[in-house]
Design a protein around this motif. Structure first.
Motif, short mmCIF file in Angstrom:
data_model
loop_
_atom_site.label_atom_id
_atom_site.label_comp_id
_atom_site.label_asym_id
_atom_site.label_seq_id
_atom_site.Cartn_x
_atom_site.Cartn_y
_atom_site.Cartn_z
N VAL A 11 0.54 -1.34 0.06
CA VAL A 11 -0.24 -0.04 0.02
C VAL A 11 0.65 1.44 -0.40
CG1 VAL A 11 -2.46 -1.67 0.68
CG2 VAL A 11 0.10 -0.35 2.69
N GLY A 12 1.99 0.81 -0.19
CA GLY A 12 3.18 2.55 0.35
C GLY A 12 3.39 2.87 1.46
N ALA A 13 3.11 2.54 1.69
CA ALA A 13 3.46 3.28 3.95
C ALA A 13 4.60 3.83 3.48
CB ALA A 13 2.31 2.41 4.63
N GLY A 14 5.84 2.66 3.04
CA GLY A 14 6.90 3.09 3.59
C GLY A 14 7.54 2.23 4.54
N GLN A 15 7.09 1.37 5.41
CA GLN A 15 7.86 1.75 6.84
C GLN A 15 8.15 0.69 6.78
OE1 GLN A 15 6.73 2.53 9.92
NE2 GLN A 15 5.86 4.36 8.22
N CYS A 16 9.02 -0.02 5.36
CA CYS A 16 9.77 -1.60 4.77
C CYS A 16 11.20 -0.35 5.42
CB CYS A 16 9.79 -2.18 4.32
SG CYS A 16 8.85 -1.12 3.20
N VAL A 17 11.12 1.28 4.66
CA VAL A 17 12.37 1.53 4.54
C VAL A 17 12.88 2.24 5.32
CG1 VAL A 17 12.75 4.07 2.13
CG2 VAL A 17 12.00 2.29 1.35
N LEU A 18 11.97 2.16 6.11
CA LEU A 18 12.29 3.46 7.50
C LEU A 18 12.58 2.54 8.30
CD1 LEU A 18 9.36 5.27 8.84
CD2 LEU A 18 11.59 6.35 7.16
N ALA A 19 12.70 1.03 7.99
CA ALA A 19 13.03 0.40 8.73
C ALA A 19 14.22 -0.53 8.48
CB ALA A 19 12.59 -1.61 9.55
N ALA A 20 15.15 -0.46 7.74
CA ALA A 20 16.04 -0.93 6.59
C ALA A 20 16.03 -0.43 5.48
CB ALA A 20 15.72 -2.48 6.05
N ASP A 21 16.08 0.56 5.39
CA ASP A 21 16.87 1.59 3.84
C ASP A 21 17.94 0.71 2.85
OD1 ASP A 21 18.77 2.39 4.82
OD2 ASP A 21 18.38 4.59 4.55
N ASP A 22 18.44 0.26 3.27
CA ASP A 22 19.57 -0.63 2.67
C ASP A 22 19.06 -1.90 1.52
OD1 ASP A 22 19.71 -1.84 4.99
OD2 ASP A 22 21.74 -2.47 4.85
N VAL A 23 17.70 -2.14 1.68
CA VAL A 23 17.15 -3.33 1.78
C VAL A 23 15.93 -3.00 0.89
CG1 VAL A 23 16.35 -5.75 2.67
CG2 VAL A 23 18.38 -5.03 3.76
N PHE A 24 15.24 -1.41 1.86
CA PHE A 24 14.03 -1.68 0.64
C PHE A 24 14.00 -0.04 0.18
CE2 PHE A 24 13.22 -5.25 4.24
CZ PHE A 24 12.99 -5.88 3.55
N ASP A 25 13.54 -0.19 -1.05
CA ASP A 25 13.86 1.23 -1.86
C ASP A 25 10.86 1.31 -1.56
OD1 ASP A 25 13.58 4.15 -1.87
OD2 ASP A 25 14.74 2.74 -3.32
N GLN A 26 11.08 2.57 -2.50
CA GLN A 26 10.53 2.23 -3.33
C GLN A 26 10.07 2.71 -4.51
OE1 GLN A 26 8.54 5.05 -0.50
NE2 GLN A 26 6.50 3.58 -0.56
N ASN A 27 9.38 2.00 -5.39
CA ASN A 27 9.55 1.93 -7.02
C ASN A 27 8.57 3.52 -7.30
OD1 ASN A 27 6.84 1.90 -7.01
ND2 ASN A 27 7.81 -0.40 -7.76
N ASP A 28 8.93 4.36 -8.44
CA ASP A 28 8.46 5.21 -9.24
C ASP A 28 6.68 5.49 -8.63
OD1 ASP A 28 10.52 5.70 -9.83
OD2 ASP A 28 9.68 5.56 -12.02
N ASP A 29 6.01 4.09 -8.28
CA ASP A 29 4.11 4.29 -8.64
C ASP A 29 4.78 4.05 -6.92
OD1 ASP A 29 3.64 3.89 -11.14
OD2 ASP A 29 4.52 1.42 -10.78
N GLY A 30 5.92 4.68 -5.50
CA GLY A 30 5.53 4.06 -4.29
C GLY A 30 5.30 3.08 -3.72
N LEU A 31 5.89 1.60 -4.49
CA LEU A 31 4.95 0.65 -3.97
C LEU A 31 6.52 -0.38 -3.32
CD1 LEU A 31 2.69 -1.04 -6.60
CD2 LEU A 31 2.03 0.11 -4.21
N VAL A 32 6.41 -1.14 -2.81
CA VAL A 32 8.16 -2.20 -2.13
C VAL A 32 9.61 -2.33 -3.38
CG1 VAL A 32 7.12 -3.86 -1.90
CG2 VAL A 32 9.13 -3.36 -0.79
N ALA A 33 10.55 -2.15 -3.65
CA ALA A 33 11.67 -2.13 -4.37
C ALA A 33 12.19 -3.10 -3.62
CB ALA A 33 11.80 -1.42 -5.11
N LEU A 34 12.50 -4.16 -3.20
CA LEU A 34 13.80 -5.21 -2.82
C LEU A 34 14.76 -4.39 -3.59
CD1 LEU A 34 14.07 -7.29 -1.01
CD2 LEU A 34 13.54 -8.72 -2.05
N LEU A 35 16.15 -4.18 -2.46
CA LEU A 35 17.04 -3.71 -3.23
C LEU A 35 18.14 -5.35 -3.11
CD1 LEU A 35 17.60 0.00 -1.71
CD2 LEU A 35 17.18 -0.29 -3.94
#
Length: 63
Positions: A11-35
């Protein structure tokens, strides 16, 4: 450890990025992107936290 993300659930909340920004990001649609599908073991706690705080349950950690 292997991480699987389901962008269909995200749902694009971005909590994953806040928790582990070297593992997760958000793509152009705001959805989780696995790094990093297989991050180092020292990141396990942060990755588990990211999965736990995901409001959509879009992250699965396979150990």
């Amino acid at each position: 450890m292997k991480i699987v993300v389901d962008q269909g659930k995200c749902v694009g909340a971005g909590q994953c990025v806040l928790a582990a920004d070297d593992v997760f990001d958000q793509n152009d649609d705001g959805l989780v992107a696995l790094l990093e599908e297989n991050p180092p073991s020292e990141r396990l706690e942060d990755v588990r936290h990211a999965a736990a705080v995901c409001p959509a349950g879009a992250i699965t950690v396979q150990e």
